[in-house]
Design a protein around this motif. Structure first.
Motif, PDB file in Angstrom:
ATOM      1  N   ARG A  40      15.872 -15.214 -77.938  1.00  0.00           N
ATOM      2  CA  ARG A  40      15.010 -16.397 -78.056  1.00  0.00           C
ATOM      3  C   ARG A  40      14.151 -16.601 -76.825  1.00  0.00           C
ATOM      4  N   THR A  41      13.176 -17.456 -76.921  1.00  0.00           N
ATOM      5  CA  THR A  41      12.342 -17.751 -75.753  1.00  0.00           C
ATOM      6  C   THR A  41      13.217 -18.410 -74.694  1.00  0.00           C
ATOM      7  N   GLY A  42      12.860 -18.165 -73.441  1.00  0.00           N
ATOM      8  CA  GLY A  42      13.613 -18.759 -72.341  1.00  0.00           C
ATOM      9  C   GLY A  42      15.006 -18.188 -72.184  1.00  0.00           C
ATOM     10  N   GLU A  43      15.224 -17.001 -72.759  1.00  0.00           N
ATOM     11  CA  GLU A  43      16.544 -16.396 -72.677  1.00  0.00           C
ATOM     12  C   GLU A  43      16.468 -14.988 -72.097  1.00  0.00           C
ATOM     13  N   ILE A  44      17.413 -14.655 -71.240  1.00  0.00           N
ATOM     14  CA  ILE A  44      17.557 -13.261 -70.814  1.00  0.00           C
ATOM     15  C   ILE A  44      18.786 -12.711 -71.508  1.00  0.00           C
ATOM     16  N   LEU A  45      18.556 -11.729 -72.381  1.00  0.00           N
ATOM     17  CA  LEU A  45      19.671 -11.079 -73.053  1.00  0.00           C
ATOM     18  C   LEU A  45      19.995  -9.807 -72.290  1.00  0.00           C
ATOM     19  N   GLY A  46      21.175  -9.758 -71.711  1.00  0.00           N
ATOM     20  CA  GLY A  46      21.574  -8.576 -70.951  1.00  0.00           C
ATOM     21  C   GLY A  46      22.300  -7.603 -71.848  1.00  0.00           C
ATOM     22  N   ILE A  47      21.852  -6.339 -71.827  1.00  0.00           N
ATOM     23  CA  ILE A  47      22.548  -5.317 -72.604  1.00  0.00           C
ATOM     24  C   ILE A  47      23.404  -4.519 -71.635  1.00  0.00           C
ATOM     25  N   ALA A  48      24.717  -4.690 -71.744  1.00  0.00           N
ATOM     26  CA  ALA A  48      25.620  -3.932 -70.886  1.00  0.00           C
ATOM     27  C   ALA A  48      26.027  -2.674 -71.624  1.00  0.00           C
ATOM     28  N   GLY A  49      26.513  -1.716 -70.890  1.00  0.00           N
ATOM     29  CA  GLY A  49      26.989  -0.511 -71.556  1.00  0.00           C
ATOM     30  C   GLY A  49      26.829   0.694 -70.659  1.00  0.00           C
ATOM     31  N   VAL A  50      27.666   1.685 -70.898  1.00  0.00           N
ATOM     32  CA  VAL A  50      27.548   2.932 -70.174  1.00  0.00           C
ATOM     33  C   VAL A  50      26.289   3.639 -70.687  1.00  0.00           C
ATOM     34  N   ALA A  51      25.488   4.177 -69.767  1.00  0.00           N
ATOM     35  CA  ALA A  51      24.246   4.835 -70.181  1.00  0.00           C
ATOM     36  C   ALA A  51      24.539   5.862 -71.265  1.00  0.00           C
ATOM     37  N   GLY A  52      23.626   5.958 -72.245  1.00  0.00           N
ATOM     38  CA  GLY A  52      23.810   6.943 -73.293  1.00  0.00           C
ATOM     39  C   GLY A  52      24.510   6.377 -74.524  1.00  0.00           C
ATOM     40  N   ASN A  53      24.655   5.072 -74.580  1.00  0.00           N
ATOM     41  CA  ASN A  53      25.245   4.470 -75.774  1.00  0.00           C
ATOM     42  C   ASN A  53      24.186   3.834 -76.670  1.00  0.00           C
ATOM     43  N   GLY A  54      22.942   4.280 -76.506  1.00  0.00           N
ATOM     44  CA  GLY A  54      21.875   3.811 -77.388  1.00  0.00           C
ATOM     45  C   GLY A  54      20.922   2.826 -76.736  1.00  0.00           C
ATOM     46  N   GLN A  55      21.111   2.538 -75.442  1.00  0.00           N
ATOM     47  CA  GLN A  55      20.252   1.553 -74.795  1.00  0.00           C
ATOM     48  C   GLN A  55      18.790   1.999 -74.778  1.00  0.00           C
ATOM     49  N   ARG A  56      18.567   3.284 -74.395  1.00  0.00           N
ATOM     50  CA  ARG A  56      17.189   3.747 -74.318  1.00  0.00           C
ATOM     51  C   ARG A  56      16.561   3.740 -75.714  1.00  0.00           C
ATOM     52  N   GLU A  57      17.320   4.196 -76.684  1.00  0.00           N
ATOM     53  CA  GLU A  57      16.814   4.222 -78.046  1.00  0.00           C
ATOM     54  C   GLU A  57      16.499   2.803 -78.529  1.00  0.00           C
ATOM     55  N   LEU A  58      17.334   1.850 -78.107  1.00  0.00           N
ATOM     56  CA  LEU A  58      17.087   0.457 -78.489  1.00  0.00           C
ATOM     57  C   LEU A  58      15.720   0.009 -77.964  1.00  0.00           C
ATOM     58  N   SER A  59      15.458   0.283 -76.692  1.00  0.00           N
ATOM     59  CA  SER A  59      14.169  -0.142 -76.131  1.00  0.00           C
ATOM     60  C   SER A  59      13.030   0.599 -76.820  1.00  0.00           C
ATOM     61  N   GLU A  60      13.283   1.841 -77.215  1.00  0.00           N
ATOM     62  CA  GLU A  60      12.212   2.623 -77.840  1.00  0.00           C
ATOM     63  C   GLU A  60      11.913   2.210 -79.286  1.00  0.00           C
ATOM     64  N   VAL A  61      12.938   1.805 -80.026  1.00  0.00           N
ATOM     65  CA  VAL A  61      12.624   1.372 -81.403  1.00  0.00           C
ATOM     66  C   VAL A  61      11.855   0.053 -81.380  1.00  0.00           C
ATOM     67  N   ILE A  62      12.177  -0.803 -80.408  1.00  0.00           N
ATOM     68  CA  ILE A  62      11.459  -2.082 -80.364  1.00  0.00           C
ATOM     69  C   ILE A  62      10.002  -1.851 -79.979  1.00  0.00           C
ATOM     70  N   THR A  63       9.767  -0.921 -79.052  1.00  0.00           N
ATOM     71  CA  THR A  63       8.408  -0.726 -78.566  1.00  0.00           C
ATOM     72  C   THR A  63       7.617   0.281 -79.394  1.00  0.00           C
ATOM     73  N   GLY A  64       8.193   0.753 -80.483  1.00  0.00           N
ATOM     74  CA  GLY A  64       7.444   1.618 -81.394  1.00  0.00           C
ATOM     75  C   GLY A  64       7.402   3.070 -80.973  1.00  0.00           C
ATOM     76  N   LEU A  65       8.201   3.429 -79.964  1.00  0.00           N
ATOM     77  CA  LEU A  65       8.177   4.809 -79.485  1.00  0.00           C
ATOM     78  C   LEU A  65       9.147   5.698 -80.255  1.00  0.00           C
TER      79      LEU A  65
END
Lengths: 363, 514
Positions: free
Chosen positions: B286-311
């Protein structure tokens, strides 16, 4: 102690201007040494070459005749090189455009109104050049096929197509067996400015200015710069890498094609053997010597044209092989390429370990 | 021999000075390292840690000062000299040849090498070493096939194969997941048990505590503290390292979230190899919110950022931005809908090294006024814009026309941050934004993220630093195996619980991996 190159943080503006002149001087010295070993007086030879290329109005127009296709192909390959698309197929794009222009000039002229014949000839010629460059561009952007090999090999295909046509179906029946098509109708001739120099010169100069403007001052130019430097970063910035490479390479091919149109419509006025004197390859030298700067390309092309024409003069006046001009071209390229280093690097004296530090710093 | 070794230090550096144009990188440094000891060199970027170790490993040469190995004065002129003395360095940027195999890389450049090396024997000893130190690597694999963590193992194996007694590790964990860091720690401990020594360079306090016996803190080329690790704590070290108290706490306005900006519903996506990277992932921001994604690298974090940004294409499920469907939109469409993205790979993706700082800053805003009007852009307006950004975001650069590749990592990140924040409409996605940055730069990055949230934007922060998430985020979601396995408010969240979720253990105690 050793001498090492250190990368400059910003490209030196003085170096950009001064270095080519120094490089040129170095190449004169190198060629001079070569001439002495041939038993010729280098000063006399250079004077003869200069006179042959620039010494009279006629000489200069002949230099321009060679410079025009070099300008256009030089601009074409420079644009592709900016995107790291190694188009070494300017020769083929030029040749195929010559074939296409011939097709329009000879086979459309009977029914096409004369005033639109010339524009149509230019258009179809450029389209053919673009098409010929589009094949490797499409293969590269869709299937990641290496463009260097494809562009190079398509040169031979284009040359063989043109040979097949002027030796075979398109050969002039009244040509006494001479390999070549019939002469173009007058409406399909490029108007000449002076001597044999034709209006292709204007096309080339305008193209240089427009290309410079597009690269420096338009959003598309900015996008091309980003793509050329880092396709990954471009994609992330929302720039369509494949589509832009395709577009730019089509334009590159069209410029090379325009050179071919000029050759058939402005010089030979028919398709015949010797359409290109290797302009498409010399274009690579022109583009690099101009450091891919569109505004520098016309000047470099004139120097290169001068070397070609002056080389012929050397043969006639000094009795030296005409390949001396070609030798000199090569002799010029090395100091130029070496010289371009100095715009980006400077020499530093260093001790042994410092050398390695610098090498590491460069990584 | 062993008797004397226990008395004289294995390595002793005395009065080492080294200067580069404009910088005193080492200023009269004394260092000693005993047999079987692990020494941590702690300091901010540019404190002179790497310089000192590059002198020890023969890459640099000191201006003055002496180096003694096993009590004998030595003159280390090249990495090969260093290798002969048993010194091996694992650099931050690996020195491996991508297209060659592990075994080939291990023997590459060795002084004593047969004309036709016995590769079977090399492979056998690699496997033996791997067994002994619990570092499994396939000797026939090509470097390009390996993950970053595996590549580092190859670098370490390379040094072990060459019988290094003194291993120098330059920020070894910067590229590793917490898991891999842990494994690296095991390797170092095993080496230590065999009487080998190690120096490792870092700017992370917790690593010092976990890895070392003794710690030396450097600041601006000088040793400012030297302590036994047991007798110190992270806060103390941080203070000495930076020379002032560090705010581990960031001031932020009270959390009052507004409308939903980003919504993911059952999103599935694949990685490069075609394996599932996101498995029916659902999230809300939501607006005014920082959502922190925790996790060991390689558990889909990069892919998450890429699907949102259309990459990266979404296989199934849906993404909406500001309540408008944005599933599989092009990167440009996403950018135009007000999404900014600080990518994981800032050097290769986030910035263009061979272009100027000004051009890099303009890389998003070049499409619109004031830089562009219609199809045209105006170079002087780019410079004007860049000067403003450089001032506003405190980017340290000689000039706006300097190539980005000449800036430090922190300033490259500030450049990206400046551009992305300036262009940000409603959603900012930041992937490991403080990774590899020193404390000062980290602090400024975090403050900027909070400022965006306070200004009413939504921020998605991917991080593997639990402490960062606890102090910056409002809500924390843990990603494991392509799924969000736990969503909780950051306030009062238990780091232990987050750690367990990151490791794939649900709070009930069962492993959640299918």
């Amino acid at each position: 102690m050793t001498l090492v190159f250190e990368k400059r943080k910003t490209v030196s503006k003085t170096a950009i201007v001064v270095v080519p002149f120094i490089s040129f001087a170095v190449s004169l010295v190198l060629t001079g040494v070569l001439l002495v070993t041939f038993g010729a007086n280098p000063f006399e030879t250079f004077a003869a070459m200069f006179k042959g290329a620039f010494g009279s109005g006629r000489a200069f127009t002949e230099t321009l005749v060679k410079a025009i296709p070099l300008m256009l192909t030089g601009l074409g390959v420079a644009l592709a090189f900016k995107l790291r698309f190694w188009n070494i197929g300017a020769e083929g794009q030029l040749t195929l455009a010559g074939v296409a222009a011939t097709w329009v000039a000879v086979y459309w002229s009977p029914w096409l109104p004369a005033p639109i014949l010339l524009p149509m000839l230019v258009l179809v010629g450029c389209a053919a050049g673009a098409l010929w460059a589009g094949i490797p561009a499409l293969l590269k952007t869709s299937l990641k096929v290496d463009e260097t090999l494809v562009t190079l090999m398509l040169n031979y295909v284009a040359i063989l197509i043109s040979q097949f046509l002027y030796y075979g179906p398109w050969r002039d029946p009244k040509g006494f067996g001479f390999p070549g098509t019939e002469m173009f109708p007058k409406a399909a001739w490029f108007p000449r400015i002076a001597g044999r120099a034709h209006i292709g010169l204007y096309f080339a100069l305008v193209a240089a200015a427009v290309l410079w403007f597009v690269l420096q001052r338009t959003r598309w130019g900015f996008e091309l710069k980003v793509i050329g430097n880092s396709p990954k970063a471009a994609r992330y910035q929302g720039i369509s890498v494949e589509r832009n490479i395709l577009l730019a390479v089509l334009l590159s091919g069209a410029l090379c094609g325009l050179a071919g149109v000029g050759e058939v419509a402005g010089i030979s006025r028919r398709l015949q053997q010797g359409l290109s004197l290797g302009y498409g390859y010399t274009a690579i030298i022109v583009a690099w010597m101009a450091q891919l700067n569109p505004l520098a390309i016309p000047f470099v092309a004139i120097i290169m044209g001068g070397l070609l024409v002056g080389g012929d003069q050397v043969q006639m006046v000094m009795g030296l092989p005409s390949s001396m001009g070609l030798l000199m071209q090569g002799m010029m390229l090395f100091p130029m390429l070496a010289g371009s280093l100095f715009t980006e690097y400077r020499i530093k004296r260093m001790t042994g370990t410092q050398t390695r530090e610098a090498a590491r710093g460069g990584v | 021999m062993t008797e004397t070794a226990s008395e004289t230090p294995l390595v002793e550096m005395r009065g080492i000075c080294k200067s580069f144009p404009g910088v005193q990188a080492s200023d009269n440094i004394d260092l000693h390292l005993d047999r079987g000891e692990v020494l941590a060199l702690l300091g901010e970027n540019g404190a002179g840690k790497s310089t000192l170790m590059n002198i020890l490993s023969g890459l640099y040469r000191q201006d003055s000062g002496d180096v003694f190995i096993r009590g004998r004065k030595v003159d280390i002129r090249s990495p090969r000299d260093a290798a002969d003395l048993g010194i091996g360095m694992v650099h931050q940027n690996f020195m491996l040849v991508d297209t060659m195999s592990v075994a080939e890389n291990v023997i590459l450049g060795m002084a004593s090498l047969a004309f036709v090396p016995d590769m079977a024997a090399v492979k056998r000893s690699i496997l033996e070493l791997g067994e002994r130190y619990n570092m499994k690597v396939d000797p026939d694999a090509f470097i390009w096939q390996l993950s970053v963590g595996e590549q580092q193992r190859v670098e370490i194996l390379k040094q072990l194969y060459r019988k290094a007694e003194i291993l120098v590790l330059d920020e070894p964990t910067a590229v590793l997941t917490p898991q891999e860091s842990h494994e690296l720690n095991d390797v170092v401990k095993r080496m230590q048990a065999e009487g080998k020594s190690a120096v490792f360079i870092t700017h992370k306090m917790d690593e010092v505590i976990a890895f070392s016996d003794r710690v030396m803190v450097l600041r601006k080329g000088k040793v400012v503290a030297e302590k036994t690790t047991r007798e110190t704590d992270p806060k103390d070290l941080a203070r000495v390292m930076v020379g002032r108290e560090i705010l581990f706490h960031i001031e932020k306005a009270p959390f009052s979230p507004g409308a939903v900006v980003l919504e993911l519903k059952d999103v599935c996506a694949e990685d490069e190899r075609g394996l599932p990277a996101l498995r029916e992932l659902s999230l809300q921001l939501r607006t005014g919110e920082i959502l922190g994604i925790a996790g060991v690298a390689g558990n889909g974090q990069r892919e998450l950022s890429e699907v949102i940004t259309g990459l990266r294409p979404v296989k199934s499920g849906g993404i909406s931005i500001n309540c408008v469907d944005a599933t599989n939109h092009t990167p440009l469409q996403i950018i135009n809908s007000g999404v900014s993205h600080i990518p994981q790979d800032r050097i290769a993706v986030g910035a263009v090294g061979d272009m100027s700082v000004a051009n890099n800053l303009a890389m998003k805003d070049y499409r619109s006024a004031p830089i562009a009007s219609g199809l045209l852009i105006f170079p002087w307006r780019i410079l004007e814009f860049a000067r403003r950004m450089i001032g506003a975001f405190n980017i340290a650069t000689p000039s706006p026309e300097t190539m980005v590749k000449f800036l430090s990592g922190g300033n490259i990140q500030k450049t990206i941050l400046a551009r992305e924040i300036e262009a940000c409409g409603s959603l900012l996605i930041a992937v490991y934004p403080s990774r590899g940055l020193d404390i000062g730069a980290t602090e400024s990055v975090r403050k900027q993220l909070v400022a965006q949230r306070d200004a009413g934007k939504a921020v998605l922060l991917v991080s593997e630093d639990i402490e960062e998430l606890l102090c910056v985020a409002d809500t924390i979601a843990v990603m494991y195996d392509g799924k969000a396995v736990g969503v909780m408010p950051a306030e009062g969240a238990d780091p232990q619980e987050i750690g367990l979720l990151m490791a794939g253990v649900s709070p009930s105690g069962k492993e959640s991996r299918p």
